[in-house]
Design a protein around this motif. Structure first.
Motif, PDB file in Angstrom:
ATOM      1  N   TYR A  66     -46.423 145.265  -3.987  1.00  0.00           N
ATOM      2  CA  TYR A  66     -47.477 145.544  -4.968  1.00  0.00           C
ATOM      3  C   TYR A  66     -48.658 144.600  -4.854  1.00  0.00           C
ATOM      4  CZ  TYR A  66     -46.325 141.694  -8.236  1.00  0.00           C
ATOM      5  OH  TYR A  66     -46.143 140.464  -8.823  1.00  0.00           O
ATOM      6  N   LEU A  67     -48.438 143.350  -4.486  1.00  0.00           N
ATOM      7  CA  LEU A  67     -49.554 142.412  -4.352  1.00  0.00           C
ATOM      8  C   LEU A  67     -50.446 142.806  -3.175  1.00  0.00           C
ATOM      9  CD1 LEU A  67     -47.661 139.071  -5.056  1.00  0.00           C
ATOM     10  CD2 LEU A  67     -49.262 140.237  -6.580  1.00  0.00           C
ATOM     11  N   HIS A  68     -49.834 143.242  -2.092  1.00  0.00           N
ATOM     12  CA  HIS A  68     -50.617 143.708  -0.941  1.00  0.00           C
ATOM     13  C   HIS A  68     -51.387 144.979  -1.283  1.00  0.00           C
ATOM     14  CE1 HIS A  68     -47.886 140.919   1.082  1.00  0.00           C
ATOM     15  NE2 HIS A  68     -48.714 140.930   2.115  1.00  0.00           N
ATOM     16  N   SER A  69     -50.760 145.864  -2.030  1.00  0.00           N
ATOM     17  CA  SER A  69     -51.437 147.099  -2.428  1.00  0.00           C
ATOM     18  C   SER A  69     -52.652 146.803  -3.301  1.00  0.00           C
ATOM     19  CB  SER A  69     -50.459 148.001  -3.188  1.00  0.00           C
ATOM     20  OG  SER A  69     -51.098 149.170  -3.650  1.00  0.00           O
ATOM     21  N   VAL A 124     -56.537 148.611  -3.922  1.00  0.00           N
ATOM     22  CA  VAL A 124     -57.208 148.760  -5.211  1.00  0.00           C
ATOM     23  C   VAL A 124     -58.445 147.873  -5.323  1.00  0.00           C
ATOM     24  CG1 VAL A 124     -56.977 148.645  -7.718  1.00  0.00           C
ATOM     25  CG2 VAL A 124     -55.033 149.388  -6.315  1.00  0.00           C
ATOM     26  N   LEU A 125     -58.320 146.596  -5.010  1.00  0.00           N
ATOM     27  CA  LEU A 125     -59.464 145.691  -5.150  1.00  0.00           C
ATOM     28  C   LEU A 125     -60.659 146.141  -4.308  1.00  0.00           C
ATOM     29  CD1 LEU A 125     -60.846 143.173  -6.227  1.00  0.00           C
ATOM     30  CD2 LEU A 125     -59.586 141.813  -4.531  1.00  0.00           C
ATOM     31  N   PRO A 126     -60.489 146.501  -3.043  1.00  0.00           N
ATOM     32  CA  PRO A 126     -61.651 146.992  -2.286  1.00  0.00           C
ATOM     33  C   PRO A 126     -62.309 148.218  -2.930  1.00  0.00           C
ATOM     34  CG  PRO A 126     -59.854 146.472  -0.799  1.00  0.00           C
ATOM     35  CD  PRO A 126     -59.295 146.383  -2.181  1.00  0.00           C
ATOM     36  N   GLU A 127     -61.492 149.096  -3.524  1.00  0.00           N
ATOM     37  CA  GLU A 127     -62.051 150.278  -4.184  1.00  0.00           C
ATOM     38  C   GLU A 127     -62.845 149.896  -5.429  1.00  0.00           C
ATOM     39  OE1 GLU A 127     -58.481 153.371  -2.814  1.00  0.00           O
ATOM     40  OE2 GLU A 127     -58.428 152.418  -4.793  1.00  0.00           O
ATOM     41  N   VAL A 128     -62.322 148.937  -6.200  1.00  0.00           N
ATOM     42  CA  VAL A 128     -63.040 148.462  -7.388  1.00  0.00           C
ATOM     43  C   VAL A 128     -64.376 147.858  -6.997  1.00  0.00           C
ATOM     44  CG1 VAL A 128     -63.016 146.737  -9.245  1.00  0.00           C
ATOM     45  CG2 VAL A 128     -60.972 148.112  -8.796  1.00  0.00           C
ATOM     46  N   PHE A 160     -66.914 136.216  -4.638  1.00  0.00           N
ATOM     47  CA  PHE A 160     -66.308 134.886  -4.762  1.00  0.00           C
ATOM     48  C   PHE A 160     -65.126 135.076  -5.702  1.00  0.00           C
ATOM     49  CE2 PHE A 160     -67.199 130.322  -4.046  1.00  0.00           C
ATOM     50  CZ  PHE A 160     -66.144 129.801  -4.752  1.00  0.00           C
ATOM     51  N   LEU A 161     -63.913 134.937  -5.187  1.00  0.00           N
ATOM     52  CA  LEU A 161     -62.717 135.282  -5.942  1.00  0.00           C
ATOM     53  C   LEU A 161     -62.164 134.091  -6.707  1.00  0.00           C
ATOM     54  CD1 LEU A 161     -60.873 137.423  -3.240  1.00  0.00           C
ATOM     55  CD2 LEU A 161     -62.417 138.214  -5.047  1.00  0.00           C
ATOM     56  N   VAL A 162     -61.708 134.363  -7.929  1.00  0.00           N
ATOM     57  CA  VAL A 162     -60.979 133.372  -8.727  1.00  0.00           C
ATOM     58  C   VAL A 162     -59.698 134.066  -9.180  1.00  0.00           C
ATOM     59  CG1 VAL A 162     -60.950 131.910 -10.778  1.00  0.00           C
ATOM     60  CG2 VAL A 162     -63.097 132.254  -9.523  1.00  0.00           C
ATOM     61  N   GLY A 163     -58.562 133.624  -8.645  1.00  0.00           N
ATOM     62  CA  GLY A 163     -57.302 134.262  -8.983  1.00  0.00           C
ATOM     63  C   GLY A 163     -56.331 133.289  -9.610  1.00  0.00           C
ATOM     64  N   TYR A 204     -56.507 139.373   0.057  1.00  0.00           N
ATOM     65  CA  TYR A 204     -57.803 140.019   0.262  1.00  0.00           C
ATOM     66  C   TYR A 204     -58.662 139.182   1.219  1.00  0.00           C
ATOM     67  CZ  TYR A 204     -62.388 142.071  -0.673  1.00  0.00           C
ATOM     68  OH  TYR A 204     -63.621 142.663  -0.534  1.00  0.00           O
ATOM     69  N   ALA A 205     -58.718 137.872   0.987  1.00  0.00           N
ATOM     70  CA  ALA A 205     -59.572 136.988   1.792  1.00  0.00           C
ATOM     71  C   ALA A 205     -59.108 136.892   3.238  1.00  0.00           C
ATOM     72  CB  ALA A 205     -59.617 135.601   1.164  1.00  0.00           C
ATOM     73  N   SER A 206     -57.869 137.270   3.493  1.00  0.00           N
ATOM     74  CA  SER A 206     -57.375 137.255   4.876  1.00  0.00           C
ATOM     75  C   SER A 206     -57.844 138.467   5.672  1.00  0.00           C
ATOM     76  CB  SER A 206     -55.840 137.204   4.881  1.00  0.00           C
ATOM     77  OG  SER A 206     -55.273 138.459   4.513  1.00  0.00           O
ATOM     78  N   GLU A 207     -58.333 139.489   4.965  1.00  0.00           N
ATOM     79  CA  GLU A 207     -58.727 140.733   5.631  1.00  0.00           C
ATOM     80  C   GLU A 207     -60.188 141.113   5.421  1.00  0.00           C
ATOM     81  OE1 GLU A 207     -56.846 142.408   7.665  1.00  0.00           O
ATOM     82  OE2 GLU A 207     -55.006 141.272   7.330  1.00  0.00           O
ATOM     83  N   TYR A 208     -60.796 140.604   4.363  1.00  0.00           N
ATOM     84  CA  TYR A 208     -62.169 140.966   4.018  1.00  0.00           C
ATOM     85  C   TYR A 208     -63.020 139.709   3.864  1.00  0.00           C
ATOM     86  CZ  TYR A 208     -60.406 145.651   2.816  1.00  0.00           C
ATOM     87  OH  TYR A 208     -59.831 146.893   2.850  1.00  0.00           O
ATOM     88  N   PRO A 209     -64.336 139.818   4.111  1.00  0.00           N
ATOM     89  CA  PRO A 209     -65.205 138.653   3.934  1.00  0.00           C
ATOM     90  C   PRO A 209     -65.351 138.282   2.458  1.00  0.00           C
ATOM     91  CG  PRO A 209     -66.508 140.603   4.451  1.00  0.00           C
ATOM     92  CD  PRO A 209     -65.078 140.993   4.625  1.00  0.00           C
ATOM     93  N   VAL A 210     -65.223 137.011   2.175  1.00  0.00           N
ATOM     94  CA  VAL A 210     -65.440 136.489   0.821  1.00  0.00           C
ATOM     95  C   VAL A 210     -66.342 135.269   0.914  1.00  0.00           C
ATOM     96  CG1 VAL A 210     -63.226 137.325  -0.065  1.00  0.00           C
ATOM     97  CG2 VAL A 210     -63.387 135.005   0.851  1.00  0.00           C
TER      98      VAL A 210
END
Length: 256
Positions: free
Chosen positions: A75-78, A83-87, A97-100, A111-117
């Motif tokens: 679920y975390l990968h999903s 979901v996050l890229p769609e949002v 700039f992510l704050v988790g 997300y940051a391992s696959e997409y630019p942040v």
């Protein structure tokens, strides 16, 4: 809160408008039993201090968002890769700039391992499964009726279903092998890692794993006297840490 259309169900969200359009948008990703409304003062505070527009939203099955909570060991990968890229795409946000926090920090790292942040702040992240985490969940389950359910009911439409799904995944045999160390090796953006010294759901071993794996600059902060929710214990302190981290990146000429 306004809602965002999504094929899995509408998502509640809120944007704090900043006055620095030259800076990236902060995107806050909540914990495993969290929601947009459970960040306390932090979103408004860091938006005001940094000038950055700040997005908070509740994932499916959380808060008043439609859909279901965690449904399986991936679920975390999903959440991070689907979901996050769609949002972000729906809201027109690029290179956030992510704050988790907790589960949200794990989602941010994936997300940051696959997409630019532009960067990321990981508060109490989970990189692998620790006994302290599982024991903390079991202890929380023991106080579900007396403490946990009344607290969750203030923010979630169906707190019982949410707790059952979330704890069920974490305590399952299938989730025991969860490990995102390899994903952390692919993160090139600067990271701020924050951990409460008295966190009942994780240890500094999580930060050590990220420090040893991440490819970019990493700043590590362990906070004495803090538990799993340092941003709720002292929003000003966490706000200062995030604001200073972003200011230092600006001073270094980090390309937003």
């Amino acid at each position: 809160m306004p809602v965002l259309a999504h094929h899995r169900g509408e998502l509640e969200y809120l944007v704090y408008e900043g006055d620095r359009p030259d800076l990236p948008t902060l995107v806050l990703l909540h914990e495993g039993l969290g929601s947009a409304g459970q960040w306390g003062r932090l979103p408004a505070l860091i938006s005001a201090r940094t000038g950055m527009s700040t997005l908070v939203y509740s994932r499916h099955g959380y808060g008043s968002s439609a859909g279901y909570g965690p449904t399986g060991p991936d679920y975390l990968h999903s959440e991070a890769l689907t979901v996050l890229p769609e949002v972000l795409s729906t809201l027109g946000i690029e290179r956030p700039f992510l704050v988790g926090h907790s589960d949200g920090a794990s989602i941010a790292a994936i997300y940051a391992s696959e997409y630019p942040v532009a960067g990321a702040v990981l508060i109490a992240p989970h990189v692998f499964v620790e006994d302290v985490t599982l024991n903390g969940i079991r202890q929380t389950a023991e106080s579900l009726d007396t403490k946990v359910r009344p607290s969750l009911a203030l923010f979630h439409d169906d707190p019982d279903a949410l707790f059952r799904k979330w704890s069920g995944v974490w305590l399952s045999d299938e989730f025991a092998t969860f490990d995102i160390t390899e994903q952390c090796r692919r993160i090139g953006a600067p990271l701020l890692l924050v951990q409460g010294e008295n966190d009942q759901y994780g240890s500094v071993a999580q930060l050590d794993r990220i420090v040893g794996a991440a490819g970019g600059d990493v700043t590590r902060r362990v906070l004495p006297g803090h538990g799993h929710h340092p941003h709720l214990q002292n929003a000003d302190e966490i706000g200062d840490l995030i604001t200073e981290f972003i200011a230092k990146l600006e001073e270094k000429g980090w390309a937003w």
